[in-house]
Write a protein that holds these residues in place. Structure first.
Motif, PDB file in Angstrom:
ATOM      1  N   ALA A   1      -6.892  -5.274   1.726  1.00 53.04           N
ATOM      2  CA  ALA A   1      -7.435  -4.008   1.215  1.00 53.04           C
ATOM      3  C   ALA A   1      -8.903  -3.858   1.577  1.00 53.04           C
ATOM      4  O   ALA A   1      -9.356  -2.776   1.962  1.00 53.04           O
ATOM      5  CB  ALA A   1      -7.243  -3.935  -0.297  1.00 53.04           C
TER       6      ALA A   1
ATOM      7  N   ALA B   1      -4.210   0.405  -1.934  1.00 51.27           N
ATOM      8  CA  ALA B   1      -3.563  -0.906  -2.017  1.00 51.27           C
ATOM      9  C   ALA B   1      -3.143  -1.154  -3.462  1.00 51.27           C
ATOM     10  O   ALA B   1      -3.854  -0.762  -4.396  1.00 51.27           O
ATOM     11  CB  ALA B   1      -4.513  -1.994  -1.550  1.00 51.27           C
TER      12      ALA B   1
ATOM     13  N   ALA C   1       0.854  -1.195   0.000  1.00 48.03           N
ATOM     14  CA  ALA C   1       0.000   0.000   0.000  1.00 48.03           C
ATOM     15  C   ALA C   1       0.883   1.236   0.000  1.00 48.03           C
ATOM     16  O   ALA C   1       2.006   1.222   0.518  1.00 48.03           O
ATOM     17  CB  ALA C   1      -0.927   0.011   1.203  1.00 48.03           C
TER      18      ALA C   1
END
Length: 506
Positions: free
Chosen positions: A99, A71, A62
């Motif tokens: 995510a 992400a 990320a």
């Protein structure tokens, strides 16, 4: 662009350096857990690690893109042609799940020959669990953006590479299901040139754009600013009431409004987005090989309010075909985007009528109108429709149902163009003005019967003041989007059906 042109393509690390804000990327990767290996496959993996400088064919993590945390999953093609085996699939799925859990948008930068042949059918089946992870991410209302890099083929193109809310591609990228070398080996002849090329896929409505890597951060930033607005700041707060709330229908007959609506210089949806929207990011086609010029689909923001926009794109030539069934399939893509991204839907009606042709009939135009109505009346998202100009026939009806309807003063809605109605009843078009008045097609009648909720004045004729009119319309749109966005969706769906079930004089 010829596929034989030699271009150096970015590695995974170089793409991350290009797209992610400097110094912000944090890896999520754990040591790869490989399946039972043959000696030959173990040697292949060792060589791949040495050549690529990575431990697998994907890098996950990320970072910030234009200041927003995102992400990222990026393929490394130099690692066994970016192929996906057990370890790579586990890494992708873990990143997607993380995510989703952290509420992050996800950007995938694919470059892969597909599934890893050395691992056989189980590697092939891993595309199913990756697709399940994409589905969970999208169902959580989180954006999934895909950047298709050269080359993306096979199982990757046929799963997580084609499932973005927005799908764009690197210029000249080879993109397709079957790699050209495999085709040639199986069929004894070369695959036709320039079919599996990003630019051709854009032309066919399969992807939304062709974007240089250096331009990707701006695209991602703009898209996320629209689809993930800061809701907290505007929650429960309506914009200042626009003056158009107090506008009433123009004191003219229906035929006068129809003639005004047909002025060639009348502002259309393109101008509304240009002059009225704070930002607009066009999308392209159905994603299924159709691109009908009769409809425009975009992500947009009007003032503080983000939305998905879909509407009629007025033909730029008199001999252009009317809206075909492909337009409505593209419209239904927009409806699904609105539901998944939990954004209001804005539909814009401005059509002289749907296509009348063999192709439209055989393409299922009537069925597409029906399915569009079905989806709109039950849409699990707030909705606003705009009568911008002409509103003839089923093509207009297909984009109409919404929680609130705004109308330009000289817009109209009719089962057929008035000339057609006159021809049916009187066997001549000469009675078109009388038919228009009798049928109640103009805003005065639509307002009196409860369809139109908000009228935007034209100050005689919008074609004489296009920019000013579009600004007024945009303010009305912002206000109505904010109004419906504050109501729970189940309540909107019930009220929407009730509204259309009770239309009539009020």
């Amino acid at each position: 662009m010829p596929t034989t042109e030699k271009v150096r393509h970015l590695t995974a690390a170089e793409l991350l350096d290009t797209v992610v804000d400097r110094g912000s990327f944090v890896s999520w990767d754990c040591p790869a857990e490989e399946p039972v290996l043959s000696d030959a496959y173990a040697r292949d993996l060792a060589k791949a690690r040495e050549r690529s400088g990575t431990d697998e064919s994907v890098i996950t993590g990320a970072g910030l893109i234009r200041g927003r945390r995102v992400a990222v999953i990026v393929s490394e093609f130099s690692f066994l042609a970016g192929s996906i085996g057990h370890a790579a699939a586990e890494r992708i799925v873990a990143a997607m799940h993380r995510a989703t859990a952290e509420g992050l948008p996800l950007l995938a930068g694919t470059a892969s020959g597909g599934t890893r042949m050395q691992e056989g059918t189980l590697a092939f089946l891993s595309m199913v669990k990756i697709t399940a992870a994409v589905r969970a991410h999208r169902k959580a209302g989180l954006p999934y953006l895909v950047y298709l890099r050269h080359p993306t083929t096979g199982g990757v193109m046929a799963s997580w590479g084609s499932l973005g809310h927005i799908n764009v591609a690197e210029p000249g990228a080879l993109l397709g299901f079957l790699g050209p070398r495999v085709y040639e080996a199986l069929h004894g002849e070369a695959f036709p040139d320039n079919v599996q090329v990003a630019e051709n896929l854009f032309t066919k409505g399969l992807i939304d754009g062709v974007v240089e890597p250096s331009d990707l951060p701006d695209l991602v930033g703009r898209a996320l600013d629209i689809v993930m607005p800061c809701r907290a700041a505007a929650a429960g707060t309506l914009p200042t009431a626009p003056a158009t709330l107090f506008v009433r229908p123009a004191p003219v007959d229906a035929w006068t409004s129809i003639e005004i609506s047909r002025q060639p210089r009348r502002p259309d949806l393109r101008q509304l987005l240009k002059y009225g929207a704070s930002d607009a990011l066009p999308l392209n086609g159905t994603g299924q090989g159709e691109k009908d010029p009769g409809l425009l689909l975009a992500l947009a923001r009007f003032g503080t309010q983000s939305c998905i926009v879909l509407g009629h794109a007025r033909p730029l030539r008199k001999d252009a075909a009317g809206m075909g069934p492909g337009s409505l399939r593209e419209a239904r893509r927009g409806m699904k985007l609105a539901e998944e991204l939990r954004l209001p839907l804005l539909t814009v009606v401005d059509t002289a009528g749907a296509a009348l042709s063999q192709e439209a009939e055989e393409g299922g135009l009537a069925g597409e109108i029906a399915r569009s109505l079905y989806d709109l009346i039950g849409l699990e998202s707030p909705s606003v429709s705009v009568l911008l100009g002409q509103g003839a026939g089923g093509g207009a009806l297909a984009l109409l149902p919404a929680d609130r309807t705004i109308a330009a003063q000289h817009s109209w809605l009719s089962p057929l163009p008035p000339e057609g109605a006159s021809a049916i009843v009187h066997r001549t078009t000469a009675f078109a003005p009388d038919m228009a008045q009798a049928q109640g097609v103009n805003v005065a009648s639509l307002y009196a019967n409860g369809l139109v909720d908000h009228i935007v004045d034209e100050r005689h004729d919008a074609s004489l003041e296009p920019r000013e009119f579009c600004v007024r319309m945009a303010r009305a749109i912002e206000y109505e989007l904010a109004a419906v966005a504050g109501v729970p969706v189940p309540e909107l769906v019930v009220a929407r059906a009730a509204k259309y079930g009770s239309l009539g004089p009020r």
